[in-house]
Every structure is written in C-alpha cells, then in structure tokens.
Design an enzyme around this catalytic site. Structure first.
Site, short mmCIF file in Angstrom:
data_model
loop_
_atom_site.label_atom_id
_atom_site.label_comp_id
_atom_site.label_asym_id
_atom_site.label_seq_id
_atom_site.Cartn_x
_atom_site.Cartn_y
_atom_site.Cartn_z
N ARG A 58 0.82 -1.21 0.00
CA ARG A 58 0.00 0.00 0.00
C ARG A 58 0.86 1.26 0.00
NH1 ARG A 58 -1.76 1.73 4.53
NH2 ARG A 58 -2.41 -0.27 5.39
N ASP A 184 -7.12 19.54 -14.53
CA ASP A 184 -7.41 18.18 -15.00
C ASP A 184 -7.02 18.16 -16.48
OD1 ASP A 184 -8.54 15.85 -16.02
OD2 ASP A 184 -10.29 15.93 -14.69
N LYS A 209 -7.75 7.05 -19.53
CA LYS A 209 -8.06 7.57 -20.86
C LYS A 209 -6.82 7.51 -21.76
CE LYS A 209 -11.95 8.23 -18.77
NZ LYS A 209 -12.32 9.49 -18.15
C1 LIG Z 1 -12.71 9.90 -16.93
C2 LIG Z 1 -12.38 11.22 -16.36
C3 LIG Z 1 -12.18 11.39 -14.98
C4 LIG Z 1 -12.36 10.25 -13.99
O1 LIG Z 1 -11.40 9.25 -14.17
P1 LIG Z 1 -11.65 7.68 -13.84
O2 LIG Z 1 -10.36 7.06 -14.21
O3 LIG Z 1 -12.82 7.24 -14.66
O4 LIG Z 1 -11.93 7.60 -12.38
C5 LIG Z 1 -11.85 12.65 -14.52
N1 LIG Z 1 -11.72 13.70 -15.35
C6 LIG Z 1 -11.91 13.58 -16.68
C7 LIG Z 1 -11.77 14.79 -17.55
C8 LIG Z 1 -12.24 12.35 -17.24
O5 LIG Z 1 -12.45 12.24 -18.55
#
Ligand SMILES: *Cc1c(COP(=O)(O)O)cnc(C)c1O
Length: 391
Positions: A58, A184, A209
């Site tokens: 962890r 982000d 992604k």
């Molecule tokens: C998919 C996504 C998230 C969340 O990520 P997960 O890996 O699905 O938890 C956050 N921000 C954006 C812009 C995303 O496309």
C-alpha cells in the site's frame, strides 16, 4: 533504482515515453520492466528492509515508481503519485482541504467530478464557487469578497461542452488569492498541453483515458510542480487511505504510455477531419471542437495547445433526443459507450447518463475519436446521419 529515464533530462518527450521503463530489470536484463506483484517485502535478521524503498504494497510498488517518474517528467513536474482511478486521484486532492476552505470550480466539466465535489463540499463545509470555464475572468468575479481560496480547478477542453479555459490567466488569478491552480489535463493530454509550464501548481489525470489508451486499465495520477504542504497531505492520503493501483495495471499503463504520442496525434488528426466533415452536414446543427475556426476560443486554443486540439468533440444533431439517439444507434464501426482516449472511437449521448438538471443539450453526441482509418469513421458517420430526415 538506477535509471536512464531521470538522468537523461535532454530527451524529447516522445523519446521519454518510447523508452519508458527500459533497462530497469537489472537481474534479468530485460528491455521492458518486470511486474512485481508482491504485497510485502522481506527484512533481514536485524528486521531491516532488504530494500529500504519497499516495505508494504500500500506504500508503493516498484511498478508505480516507473510510471510516476515518466508522468512527472512528461508534465514537467517534480513528483507524481499514481492512484487506482482518476476519481481516486481527484478525491485525494480535495481531501487535503479543511472545513471553512474555499474552492473555485468550473460550472461545467466531467460529470463525475461535478457530482463528487458537490457532495464532498456540502458534507465537509467547504465553500464551492462556480465560474464559467469559457471565461477565466469569471474566476476573479467569484472570488470578489473572499480574501483567499485554496484550490482553483480547471478542466480544458472541458468535457463535453468543449469550453477552453486560459490556464495562464487562471493561474494568475488563483495566485493573487493564495490559491493553487489544479488542472485536469485528461482531455488535452501532455502531448498538447503542459499546464505546469503555464503556471499551474498541480495536474491530475484519469490515466484510464489517453495515457493508457487501450480501454483496459483504470488508473489516475497527480503531478505537482512543488513539494509543498498540500502535496505532503496528498501523499499521506494515498499511503494511509490506500487508493493505489495494482502492480499489473501500473505495468500496463507504462506499456500504453510508450505509444502515447503516435496514438494521440493520430486520434487528434482524425478528430479535426471529422469535426470539419460534420460541420458541413445538413443534419448537424453545430460542432463543438476547439480546432475549428468557428469555436469561440479557437485562438486561445491555438496558443495554449501545441500541435493539436485533442481527440474529443461534441456535435448537435438537428432535431432532438430522438434524432441524436437514432444517429448513435445506426453507427456500426463507432461503438456506443462511455469513456475517451482509447484507440477505438466511442460515441455517447451524455444527456441520457447525466441527471435531469444537466446543462448538456438533448441533441448532443460526444465523440471520443480513436485511431481507426479516417475513411471508415467518415463513412460510418455518413450512413448514420442519413437516418435523420430533414424536413
Ligand atoms: C474519466 C475522467 C475522470 C475520472 O477518471 P476515472 O479514471 O474514470 O476515475 C476525470 N476527469 C476527466 C476529464 C475524465 O475524462
């Protein structure tokens, strides 16, 4: 761990990812790294860890460290922490806050972040102020009357309405209020946008992604410019609360990262061609893509994004929900599913999956463009748009 990755600062980012994790298998001599699935690490007869860097799964795993170094370098940060999902990474950033703190969030962004932060801020007495992501100056308007804030959040291009936020301007406004700017960078990717160079303090990713890119790993990452108080809290949160990825997932992420540039550049080129094609079709009311000259923030996007505008775009079908669903349903190569940044093209009717109060129009479809041959994607869209009967 001796590493050619961190010592060779002069390498271009394409080279850093193409050689990701190479030469780390000192025992076997493998070009690619080994997977270490051990959850615990042995100690000697004096109870000293055999390798001081590893005690328990962890805390960390040799596999996380490989991905973390590459991502820190790609984003021009000092350190990175990997998480079990993008949301776990984002939650860890907000979990550094205390009751009474102030945060500034875009009015429209990835729905999961909107929903999670709304609940979090309510329950933990954090004041959330909302700005218009198409106009960074509105961050300043929100903060009028507040002496300081902790976090200003930016997602650009914002999913799924594709607003572009000026990161440099947002950083200046945040810093004038002693706040940190967190970006982000999931949709833009480090291929096209480097927020830390533009003044941001932290970058978060859903590595699920484009970073992994093959729709087969859930992971998240936070990269920091500096090792400050928030970063130390965040590291403690991951260590103690344990939102860590598996060792196999981290290895797959490094594998996916090696092709990041070719995948993202190809998908982005496909997306631009598709955006241009769609904007000429009579069945399409509007196309939202910062690469189009018709996008209100095209000039800003051209300045802020380097070499492409990303693989995500949205378009509105002439008519309503029925017509949009009919187009999505008629597609054959393009798959109806959520998510983005994979090698395959996905389409989503966001209105169907967001709650009734959403500001996403009923006739909007979001395309997450992949790396298929452009002609196959255009032909699929063409035959699907033909189901819309123009009056
Ligand atoms: C998919 C996504 C998230 C969340 O990520 P997960 O890996 O699905 O938890 C956050 N921000 C954006 C812009 C995303 O496309």
């Amino acid at each position: 761990m001796s590493s050619k990755i961190s010592s060779d600062r002069s390498s271009a980012p394409e080279t850093i990812v193409a050689t990701a994790g190479h030469f780390l298998d000192l025992h076997g001599g493998g070009v690619t790294p080994v997977i270490n699935p051990s959850t615990t690490f042995a100690r000697d007869d004096q109870y000293r860890p055999l390798n001081a860097a590893h005690v328990y799964g962890r805390d960390d795993n040799p596999g996380y460290v490989i991905a973390e170094r590459i991502l820190a370098e790609l984003e021009h940060g000092s350190e990175c922490r990997l998480f079990s999902s993008g949301m776990a990474a984002i939650a860890a950033v907000f979990q550094t806050l205390e009751p009474g703190h102030v945060v500034v969030l875009p009015r429209s962004m990835y729905w999961g972040v909107t929903q999670w932060t709304r609940n979090f801020c309510q329950r933990f007495d954090v004041t959330a102020l909302y700005y218009d992501p198409a106009d960074a100056e509105t961050i300043s308007d929100c903060l009028a009357g507040y002496e300081r804030a902790e976090i200003v959040w930016v997602e650009t291009p914002a999913n799924p309405m594709m607003q572009v936020t000026d990161i440099q301007r947002a950083a200046d406004i945040a810093h004038a209020h002693q706040a940190q700017l967190v970006v982000d960078n999931t949709t833009a990717t480090p291929v096209f946008t480097r927020p830390l160079i533009l003044g941001a303090d932290m970058v978060v990713h859903s590595a699920t992604k484009s970073l992994n890119g093959h729709s087969d790993v859930l992971a998240g990452a936070v990269i920091t410019a500096e090792d400050g108080e928030r970063w130390r809290r965040l590291c403690a949160d991951r260590h103690d609360a344990g939102a860590v990825p598996g060792s196999f997932e981290s290895w797959l992420l490094v594998r996916g990262l090696r092709t990041l540039f070719v995948r993202v550049e190809r998908a982005s080129a496909n997306a631009l061609s598709i955006a241009r094609y769609l904007s000429e079709q009579p069945q399409v009311e509007s196309v939202l893509y910062p690469g189009l000259e018709s996008h209100p923030a095209h000039l800003l996007a051209t300045r802020q994004m380097t070499g492409g505008f990303g693989s995500l775009l949205s378009f509105q079908v002439r008519g309503g929900k029925r017509e949009a669903l009919a187009v999505a349903g008629a597609l054959q190569t393009i798959i109806s599913a959520t998510s983005l940044g994979g090698v395959e093209t996905l389409i989503e009717h966001r209105h169907s999956v967001e709650p009734p109060e959403t500001n996403v129009p009923e006739n909007l479809l979001r395309l997450a463009v992949g790396i298929e041959h452009l002609d196959d994607l255009l032909n699929d869209l063409k035959q699907a748009l033909n189901v819309v009967h123009l009056s």
